[in-house]
Enzyme design. Structure first.
Site, PDB file in Angstrom:
ATOM      1  N   ILE A   1       0.887  -1.163   0.000  1.00  0.00           N
ATOM      2  CA  ILE A   1       0.000   0.000   0.000  1.00  0.00           C
ATOM      3  C   ILE A   1       0.920   1.207   0.000  1.00  0.00           C
ATOM      4  O   ILE A   1       1.661   1.440   0.952  1.00  0.00           O
ATOM      5  CB  ILE A   1      -0.996  -0.042   1.185  1.00  0.00           C
ATOM      6  CG1 ILE A   1      -1.960   1.140   1.141  1.00  0.00           C
ATOM      7  CG2 ILE A   1      -0.294  -0.150   2.509  1.00  0.00           C
ATOM      8  CD1 ILE A   1      -3.140   0.993   2.091  1.00  0.00           C
ATOM      9  N   TYR A   2       0.939   1.903  -1.131  1.00  0.00           N
ATOM     10  CA  TYR A   2       1.854   3.028  -1.309  1.00  0.00           C
ATOM     11  C   TYR A   2       1.121   4.215  -1.910  1.00  0.00           C
ATOM     12  O   TYR A   2       0.290   4.043  -2.804  1.00  0.00           O
ATOM     13  CB  TYR A   2       3.009   2.656  -2.258  1.00  0.00           C
ATOM     14  CG  TYR A   2       4.024   1.727  -1.641  1.00  0.00           C
ATOM     15  CD1 TYR A   2       5.021   2.232  -0.805  1.00  0.00           C
ATOM     16  CD2 TYR A   2       3.995   0.367  -1.877  1.00  0.00           C
ATOM     17  CE1 TYR A   2       5.958   1.378  -0.224  1.00  0.00           C
ATOM     18  CE2 TYR A   2       4.927  -0.491  -1.307  1.00  0.00           C
ATOM     19  CZ  TYR A   2       5.906   0.025  -0.483  1.00  0.00           C
ATOM     20  OH  TYR A   2       6.825  -0.806   0.087  1.00  0.00           O
TER      21      TYR A   2
ATOM     22  N   LEU B   1      -5.740   9.177   1.058  1.00  0.00           N
ATOM     23  CA  LEU B   1      -5.707   8.103   0.059  1.00  0.00           C
ATOM     24  C   LEU B   1      -5.288   6.768   0.674  1.00  0.00           C
ATOM     25  O   LEU B   1      -5.823   5.716   0.299  1.00  0.00           O
ATOM     26  CB  LEU B   1      -4.776   8.473  -1.094  1.00  0.00           C
ATOM     27  CG  LEU B   1      -5.149   9.745  -1.860  1.00  0.00           C
ATOM     28  CD1 LEU B   1      -4.144  10.018  -2.966  1.00  0.00           C
ATOM     29  CD2 LEU B   1      -6.547   9.651  -2.424  1.00  0.00           C
ATOM     30  N   GLY B   2      -4.360   6.798   1.619  1.00  0.00           N
ATOM     31  CA  GLY B   2      -3.963   5.572   2.304  1.00  0.00           C
ATOM     32  C   GLY B   2      -5.139   4.975   3.055  1.00  0.00           C
ATOM     33  O   GLY B   2      -5.379   3.762   3.018  1.00  0.00           O
ATOM     34  N   LYS B   3      -5.901   5.837   3.719  1.00  0.00           N
ATOM     35  CA  LYS B   3      -7.080   5.390   4.455  1.00  0.00           C
ATOM     36  C   LYS B   3      -8.112   4.804   3.485  1.00  0.00           C
ATOM     37  O   LYS B   3      -8.716   3.762   3.750  1.00  0.00           O
ATOM     38  CB  LYS B   3      -7.696   6.571   5.214  1.00  0.00           C
ATOM     39  CG  LYS B   3      -8.798   6.154   6.157  1.00  0.00           C
ATOM     40  CD  LYS B   3      -9.612   7.286   6.745  1.00  0.00           C
ATOM     41  CE  LYS B   3      -8.844   8.430   7.311  1.00  0.00           C
ATOM     42  NZ  LYS B   3      -9.688   9.405   8.009  1.00  0.00           N
TER      43      LYS B   3
ATOM     44  N   GLU C   1       8.074   4.535  11.085  1.00  0.00           N
ATOM     45  CA  GLU C   1       7.242   4.927  12.225  1.00  0.00           C
ATOM     46  C   GLU C   1       5.901   5.512  11.814  1.00  0.00           C
ATOM     47  O   GLU C   1       4.885   5.267  12.467  1.00  0.00           O
ATOM     48  CB  GLU C   1       8.010   5.903  13.113  1.00  0.00           C
ATOM     49  CG  GLU C   1       9.201   5.238  13.783  1.00  0.00           C
ATOM     50  CD  GLU C   1      10.139   6.227  14.468  1.00  0.00           C
ATOM     51  OE1 GLU C   1       9.782   7.416  14.611  1.00  0.00           O
ATOM     52  OE2 GLU C   1      11.231   5.787  14.868  1.00  0.00           O
ATOM     53  N   ASN C   2       5.876   6.300  10.725  1.00  0.00           N
ATOM     54  CA  ASN C   2       4.606   6.884  10.274  1.00  0.00           C
ATOM     55  C   ASN C   2       3.614   5.802   9.875  1.00  0.00           C
ATOM     56  O   ASN C   2       2.436   5.854  10.233  1.00  0.00           O
ATOM     57  CB  ASN C   2       4.822   7.837   9.096  1.00  0.00           C
ATOM     58  CG  ASN C   2       5.488   9.128   9.515  1.00  0.00           C
ATOM     59  OD1 ASN C   2       5.536   9.456  10.703  1.00  0.00           O
ATOM     60  ND2 ASN C   2       6.006   9.868   8.556  1.00  0.00           N
TER      61      ASN C   2
ATOM     62  N   LYS D   1      -3.454   3.069  14.484  1.00  0.00           N
ATOM     63  CA  LYS D   1      -4.667   3.869  14.573  1.00  0.00           C
ATOM     64  C   LYS D   1      -5.848   3.149  13.933  1.00  0.00           C
ATOM     65  O   LYS D   1      -6.996   3.336  14.320  1.00  0.00           O
ATOM     66  CB  LYS D   1      -4.437   5.223  13.873  1.00  0.00           C
ATOM     67  CG  LYS D   1      -5.197   6.345  14.505  1.00  0.00           C
ATOM     68  CD  LYS D   1      -5.007   7.744  13.962  1.00  0.00           C
ATOM     69  CE  LYS D   1      -3.856   8.019  13.065  1.00  0.00           C
ATOM     70  NZ  LYS D   1      -3.778   9.406  12.623  1.00  0.00           N
TER      71      LYS D   1
ATOM     72  N   TYR E   1      -1.179   2.308  10.959  1.00  0.00           N
ATOM     73  CA  TYR E   1      -1.814   0.998  11.099  1.00  0.00           C
ATOM     74  C   TYR E   1      -2.343   0.781  12.520  1.00  0.00           C
ATOM     75  O   TYR E   1      -3.419   0.217  12.703  1.00  0.00           O
ATOM     76  CB  TYR E   1      -0.863  -0.134  10.697  1.00  0.00           C
ATOM     77  CG  TYR E   1      -0.460  -0.051   9.242  1.00  0.00           C
ATOM     78  CD1 TYR E   1      -1.411   0.116   8.240  1.00  0.00           C
ATOM     79  CD2 TYR E   1       0.873  -0.119   8.865  1.00  0.00           C
ATOM     80  CE1 TYR E   1      -1.053   0.200   6.908  1.00  0.00           C
ATOM     81  CE2 TYR E   1       1.243  -0.034   7.527  1.00  0.00           C
ATOM     82  CZ  TYR E   1       0.277   0.123   6.551  1.00  0.00           C
ATOM     83  OH  TYR E   1       0.633   0.222   5.242  1.00  0.00           O
TER      84      TYR E   1
END
Length: 172
Positions: free
Chosen positions: A96-97, A107-109, A136-137, A144, A142
């Protein structure tokens, strides 16, 4: 702002290769030797490899567009396509990029929520992924979303062995 998600087919393989190389390089270039990064890119994202992955019925790729631009992508796996031996109730988010310039737009969500929907449609009980231990980000994102660390595995960048955390979320 217009966001759309499109399932990849073999006709999208060049676009998939471009976004794969670009996002992977953006994410990991500063943390790896160029020869290790290039060796990985050549192995993982050559056209033949991507064509085989797209053709595998247990894998699916999706491109996310932000306005007219390809902004990122998602790859999910079930059954034998999973990168780790998991039970039949498991669903993997392998990749997932999102391009840096399109991050912080949800967009990631959006892609992760799509993975949740696909897993539930297929009656899977767990969704899992591997994430580099120093990202870390991504780990915070994930967590969350309800993922917890359930293991770790080695990931090779060229000859450099690194550790990915395996994070899992139980689906309702």
């Amino acid at each position: 702002m217009m966001t759309t998600i499109k399932k990849c087919t073999l006709t999208d393989v060049h676009d998939l290769q471009t976004i794969s190389v670009e996002t992977f390089t953006e994410t990991f270039k500063e943390h790896n030797l160029p020869e290790h990064l290039n060796a990985y890119l050549e192995k993982a994202y050559n056209l033949k490899q991507l064509q085989q992955e797209i053709a595998n019925p247990s894998s699916q790729f999706f491109l996310v567009y932000f306005n007219e631009d390809i902004a990122g992508y998602l790859k999910v796996n079930t059954d034998e396509a999973q990168t780790e031996a998991m039970d039949d109730d498991s669903f993997e988010v392998e990749r997932i990029y999102v391009k840096r310039k399109f991050q912080k737009h949800g967009l990631g969500k959006l892609l992760l929520n799509m993975a949740f929907e696909l897993a539930l449609e297929q009656k899977k009980k767990k969704i899992w992924l591997g994430v580099w231990e120093d990202n870390e980000n991504a780990i915070a994102f994930y967590q969350k979303k309800g993922f917890v660390q359930t293991g770790a595995h080695s990931f090779f960048m060229g000859e450099d062995e690194q550790t990915d955390l395996i994070m899992t979320k139980t689906l309702q």
